[in-house]
Design a protein around this motif. Structure first.
Motif, PDB file in Angstrom:
ATOM      1  N   GLN A  12      20.499  51.988  -5.213  1.00  0.00           N
ATOM      2  CA  GLN A  12      20.907  53.148  -6.018  1.00  0.00           C
ATOM      3  C   GLN A  12      22.428  53.165  -6.234  1.00  0.00           C
ATOM      4  OE1 GLN A  12      18.633  55.297  -7.429  1.00  0.00           O
ATOM      5  NE2 GLN A  12      20.454  56.006  -8.556  1.00  0.00           N
ATOM      6  N   PHE A  13      23.153  52.819  -5.132  1.00  0.00           N
ATOM      7  CA  PHE A  13      24.613  52.771  -5.202  1.00  0.00           C
ATOM      8  C   PHE A  13      25.062  51.695  -6.209  1.00  0.00           C
ATOM      9  CE2 PHE A  13      28.736  51.352  -3.016  1.00  0.00           C
ATOM     10  CZ  PHE A  13      29.498  52.324  -3.657  1.00  0.00           C
ATOM     11  N   LYS A  15      23.304  50.498  -8.763  1.00  0.00           N
ATOM     12  CA  LYS A  15      22.976  50.956 -10.121  1.00  0.00           C
ATOM     13  C   LYS A  15      24.007  51.958 -10.621  1.00  0.00           C
ATOM     14  CE  LYS A  15      17.946  50.453 -10.141  1.00  0.00           C
ATOM     15  NZ  LYS A  15      16.696  51.194  -9.931  1.00  0.00           N
ATOM     16  N   SER A  16      24.417  52.848  -9.722  1.00  0.00           N
ATOM     17  CA  SER A  16      25.403  53.880 -10.104  1.00  0.00           C
ATOM     18  C   SER A  16      26.738  53.242 -10.481  1.00  0.00           C
ATOM     19  CB  SER A  16      25.619  54.870  -8.961  1.00  0.00           C
ATOM     20  OG  SER A  16      24.413  55.516  -8.660  1.00  0.00           O
ATOM     21  N   ARG A  17      27.146  52.235  -9.673  1.00  0.00           N
ATOM     22  CA  ARG A  17      28.418  51.548  -9.979  1.00  0.00           C
ATOM     23  C   ARG A  17      28.338  50.843 -11.339  1.00  0.00           C
ATOM     24  NH1 ARG A  17      27.527  49.336  -5.007  1.00  0.00           N
ATOM     25  NH2 ARG A  17      27.850  47.166  -5.651  1.00  0.00           N
ATOM     26  N   GLN A  19      26.287  51.489 -13.807  1.00  0.00           N
ATOM     27  CA  GLN A  19      26.208  52.483 -14.887  1.00  0.00           C
ATOM     28  C   GLN A  19      27.596  53.070 -15.174  1.00  0.00           C
ATOM     29  OE1 GLN A  19      23.668  55.854 -14.062  1.00  0.00           O
ATOM     30  NE2 GLN A  19      23.698  56.542 -16.188  1.00  0.00           N
ATOM     31  N   PHE A  20      28.354  53.315 -14.103  1.00  0.00           N
ATOM     32  CA  PHE A  20      29.700  53.882 -14.253  1.00  0.00           C
ATOM     33  C   PHE A  20      30.600  52.948 -15.068  1.00  0.00           C
ATOM     34  CE2 PHE A  20      34.110  54.080 -12.617  1.00  0.00           C
ATOM     35  CZ  PHE A  20      34.435  55.358 -13.037  1.00  0.00           C
TER      36      PHE A  20
END
Length: 507
Positions: A12-13, A15-17, A19-20
């Protein structure tokens, strides 16, 4: 908590990075978003992501930084202050090709703004790292590196020297020979940027065999490549006679003259610029270009373009004409004077008008025949108007005055000189009257015409300082007419006759 759940946290971390950075990179592509991103403190957030364990995140972070730095000088400065450049340069040596392209883009985006920012790229070893990228197998990496090196080199001679010292030139010449069109273009452009500053830099490029490879590409169907090729050849030619001769020896003429009919306006402009840079050096080089039919082709070119595209052609004609009477006559016979007259009346920019006035002066200052060609195109009055116009720039006034004087000193075509007896400043009037004083004593028809057209009457109305050159010229002219004619056309003579009439007593 199970292993699966723990792994999900990391996923999840990640994916978030991802996406950011993707979102930031997309937002940074639009100028209206830049200020908000900067205010949100995006730079320090992107920096650690350059060292991310996931290659895709690293590349996208670099892309986002490149887009931000590309936007403005301030953001490029921010990239330098965040100490991002050493990190990029260090990772350039071992990362994959996608990262290398993105990192080279950041270096280019920083370097493009100013010599100072380019120096920051040089100081952190950026040039050496980019030159290593020129040895990569992937053409996209080579292209990105060559582009960045071009942006560094274009600022000044010392930055170009840094690029040269890092060994970029032989690799750029090799890149010219690669099949990829985009790489050829950028390599030619970067060589042009290196050459432009000093003869020594241009000679270093020539010593690596650049001219022969550039010459092979002048008839390539790709317009963008031809633009860069002719630009590079111009930047080589401009420095010295020997460099211009090397370009000529590569046998690019007369083939290059044919490119004046190219559909691309910047190919045509750069070909004309190349000719200008060659012909300015010597009469011999100018003659070589003239013998290829270049003057007529350039005159036609001037008739088919406007604005700054005309400037190299206007100057080329001036440089050709400046060398000798015969070369100036070649410009006249190719209908160069009416075309320059058209440029002078159509163009609005002072620097283009000034260049045109200069070229007209170079054509007309050789002999009375050359001056007549200028005078009969109604250019004396036009040059006078530009010199007298308070709205003209200082340079335009100076060049118009110089051209006017140099043509007047040779002009013996009186019908064009006579209008200049009226409303002309004394420093110009002196030259006009001087020309009359040279012609009238030896030409009875001209003397008759001078009387009947009102020239003699006007001449005697001129108030000149006693003993001045202007007064001497006036005396020289009046002395070649019978005394009673001079008296008849002198100011106030009609009043004298009327006065005599009053006192006359019939027999």
């Amino acid at each position: 908590m199970s292993q699966r759940q723990i792994i999900q946290v990391f996923e999840q971390f990640q994916k978030s990075r991802l996406q950011f950075v993707q979102t930031v990179a997309d937002l940074a592509a639009r100028p209206q978003n830049i200020e908000f991103l900067q205010n949100a403190g995006v730079m320090p957030m992107l920096r650690p992501l350059l060292l991310d364990v996931v290659p895709g995140i690293q590349q996208t972070a670099a892309l986002a930084l490149g887009r931000l730095a590309d936007h403005s000088d301030d953001l490029a400065q921010a990239v330098v202050k965040e100490d991002i450049l050493p990190q990029l340069v260090h990772s350039l040596t071992f990362q994959n090709r996608f990262y290398k392209k993105a990192a080279a883009f950041v270096l280019r985006a920083v370097a493009k703004h100013s010599p100072e920012l380019s120096q920051e790229v040089v100081a952190c070893g950026g040039v050496d790292a980019l030159v290593l990228c020129l040895e990569e197998f992937d053409p996209g990496v080579k292209e990105a590196a060559a582009w960045a090196l071009g942006y560094i080199a274009r600022h000044n001679a010392s930055l170009s020297q840094s690029v040269l010292d890092a060994g970029a030139v032989p690799l750029l010449v090799l890149s010219l020979q690669e099949p990829e069109m985009a790489l050829k273009r950028i390599a030619a452009s970067t060589l042009s940027d290196i050459c432009k500053h000093t003869p020594e830099l241009a000679e270093s490029v020539v010593d690596n065999g650049a001219i022969a490879h550039l010459a092979q590409m002048i008839l390539n169907p790709d317009a963008k490549l031809k633009r860069q090729v002719f630009s590079a050849l111009s930047q080589i030619s401009k420095h010295s006679v020997s460099l211009a001769e090397m370009v000529i020896e590569a046998e690019i003429f007369p083939a290059a003259v044919a490119c004046l009919n190219d559909p691309d306006e910047y190919v045509r402009k750069n070909v004309t610029t190349l000719m200008r840079e060659v012909v300015k050096h010597s009469a011999e080089l100018a003659q070589v270009i003239v013998n290829c039919g270049a003057v007529g082709a350039v005159v036609d070119y001037l008739g088919n373009c406007h604005g700054n595209l005309r400037l190299p052609g206007i100057m080329m004609l001036g440089y050709v004409a400046a060398h000798s009477e015969n070369l100036a006559m070649a410009v006249i016979l190719s209908k160069g004077v009416p075309q320059l007259a058209l440029c002078l009346s159509e163009e609005r920019e002072p620097h283009i008008k000034a260049a045109t006035a200069w070229s007209i002066g170079q054509i007309g200052h050789h002999t009375p025949e050359h001056a007549k060609a200028v005078a009969t195109s109604d250019l004396l009055a036009k040059l006078l108007e530009l010199y007298m116009d308070s709205g003209s720039s200082e340079d335009l006034q100076a060049k118009s005055k110089k051209a006017l004087k140099s043509v007047l000193q040779k002009c013996t075509y009186l019908p064009s000189l006579e209008p200049l007896l009226y409303d002309v400043p004394s420093n110009i009037l002196r030259h006009v009257v001087c020309q009359f004083s040279k012609v009238l004593p030896h030409d009875s028809k001209a003397r008759r015409l001078f009387v009947t057209s009102g020239g003699l009457k006007k001449l005697q109305e001129i108030k000149a300082e006693p003993g001045s050159p202007l007064q001497e010229h006036i005396n020289a002219i009046t002395s070649c007419f019978p005394e009673e004619i001079v008296r008849y056309y002198s100011p106030g003579y009609s009043e004298v006759l009327l006065e005599r009439l009053e006192f006359y007593q019939p027999a």
